[in-house]
Write a protein that holds these residues in place. Structure first.
Motif, PDB file in Angstrom:
ATOM      1  N   THR A   1       0.832  -1.204   0.000  1.00 18.58           N
ATOM      2  CA  THR A   1       0.000   0.000   0.000  1.00 18.58           C
ATOM      3  C   THR A   1       0.863   1.249   0.000  1.00 18.58           C
ATOM      4  O   THR A   1       1.823   1.355   0.770  1.00 18.58           O
ATOM      5  CB  THR A   1      -0.930   0.021   1.227  1.00 18.58           C
TER       6      THR A   1
ATOM      7  N   ARG B   1      -1.813  -1.244  -3.840  1.00 17.94           N
ATOM      8  CA  ARG B   1      -2.996  -0.438  -3.531  1.00 17.94           C
ATOM      9  C   ARG B   1      -2.558   1.013  -3.364  1.00 17.94           C
ATOM     10  O   ARG B   1      -1.665   1.312  -2.565  1.00 17.94           O
ATOM     11  CB  ARG B   1      -3.663  -0.955  -2.258  1.00 17.94           C
TER      12      ARG B   1
ATOM     13  N   ASP C   1      -3.909   4.272  -2.076  1.00 21.04           N
ATOM     14  CA  ASP C   1      -4.986   4.907  -1.318  1.00 21.04           C
ATOM     15  C   ASP C   1      -5.148   6.365  -1.740  1.00 21.04           C
ATOM     16  O   ASP C   1      -4.164   7.104  -1.880  1.00 21.04           O
ATOM     17  CB  ASP C   1      -4.693   4.840   0.182  1.00 21.04           C
TER      18      ASP C   1
ATOM     19  N   LEU D   1      -6.418  -0.392  -7.213  1.00 17.96           N
ATOM     20  CA  LEU D   1      -5.702  -1.643  -6.977  1.00 17.96           C
ATOM     21  C   LEU D   1      -5.009  -2.024  -8.281  1.00 17.96           C
ATOM     22  O   LEU D   1      -5.654  -2.442  -9.242  1.00 17.96           O
ATOM     23  CB  LEU D   1      -6.663  -2.750  -6.537  1.00 17.96           C
TER      24      LEU D   1
ATOM     25  N   TYR E   1      -5.541  -2.212 -13.628  1.00 21.67           N
ATOM     26  CA  TYR E   1      -5.938  -1.792 -12.283  1.00 21.67           C
ATOM     27  C   TYR E   1      -7.452  -1.843 -12.145  1.00 21.67           C
ATOM     28  O   TYR E   1      -8.189  -1.922 -13.130  1.00 21.67           O
ATOM     29  CB  TYR E   1      -5.430  -0.367 -11.995  1.00 21.67           C
TER      30      TYR E   1
END
Length: 221
Positions: free
Chosen positions: A46, A62, A64, A113, A190
């Motif tokens: 992440t 990931r 965010d 993602l 993605y």
């Protein structure tokens, strides 16, 4: 002698009788089919959409806070068609409920993602653009890793520990118009997920790639 001949005849006849059929081996059970939903999910690393540096990345990643087009924004959206809401982001088997067209939903956050990192080859010295407004040089022969799109042909890229933005949908010219500086080797893949809340208290995730268009997500209308 006659007795010996009779015995020989009996033995010869016995040898000619067909052997009993051997039992057929039991068939091994077929392996259970593994569907994409049943396959164990890999743990995603992440990063934040605001990060400017990162160790070398491997998919899945990931991101965010990602909002993958120019003018994209979270806030009050309105569904244009029947929209599925999922309990868990990334799990398309976890559909919780649907909302009809015209429903107002509050999108409070989201992420991209990245399931496959793209790659672009630097063929001439060039730069990538940092969120801070600065520039980061990249040299001929470098390979940039492509994450999620930002709109207008620009995508988030990783280069030598730095996260920035560069045009990867079209080849970019090198200094002085010397010809293409960047060449796409493979595109990134993605999914975009957005978390939403409804006025009645229900909440969940929208898989934006499979969701009817929503109004209110584009600052430019």
């Amino acid at each position: 002698m006659p007795r010996l001949s009779a015995l020989a005849l009996v033995l010869a006849l016995a040898a000619c009788e067909p052997a009993p059929d051997a039992p057929e081996p039991e068939a091994s059970p077929a392996p259970a089919e593994v569907t994409p939903e049943a396959a164990p999910a890999m743990e995603a690393s992440t990063i934040s959409a605001d990060d400017s540096t990162s160790a070398r990345l491997t998919a899945p990643v990931r991101v965010d806070g990602a909002c993958p087009f120019e003018g994209c924004m979270y806030g009050t959206w309105t569904a244009s068609g029947e929209t599925a809401v999922y309990t868990a982001a990334g799990d398309t088997t976890s559909r919780a409920f649907t909302v009809p067209a015209g429903t107002e939903i509050e999108a409070d956050r989201g992420f991209a993602l990245v399931t496959r990192l793209g790659q672009i080859l630097v063929e001439r010295d060039a730069v990538i653009y940092l969120a801070s407004g600065g520039e980061q040089p990249v040299a001929a022969g470098d390979t940039l890793l492509v994450l999620d799109p930002e709109g207008e042909g620009s995508s988030r890229v990783w280069a030598n520990g730095v996260l920035g933005f560069s045009g990867v949908d079209v080849d970019m010219n090198g200094p002085g118009g010397e010809g293409p500086a960047l060449r796409t080797l493979r595109p990134a893949e993605y999914q975009w997920w957005a978390h939403v809340r409804l006025a009645d208290g229900r909440e969940g995730w929208l898989w934006m790639d499979r969701t009817p268009s929503v109004s209110g997500a584009d600052a430019f209308g």
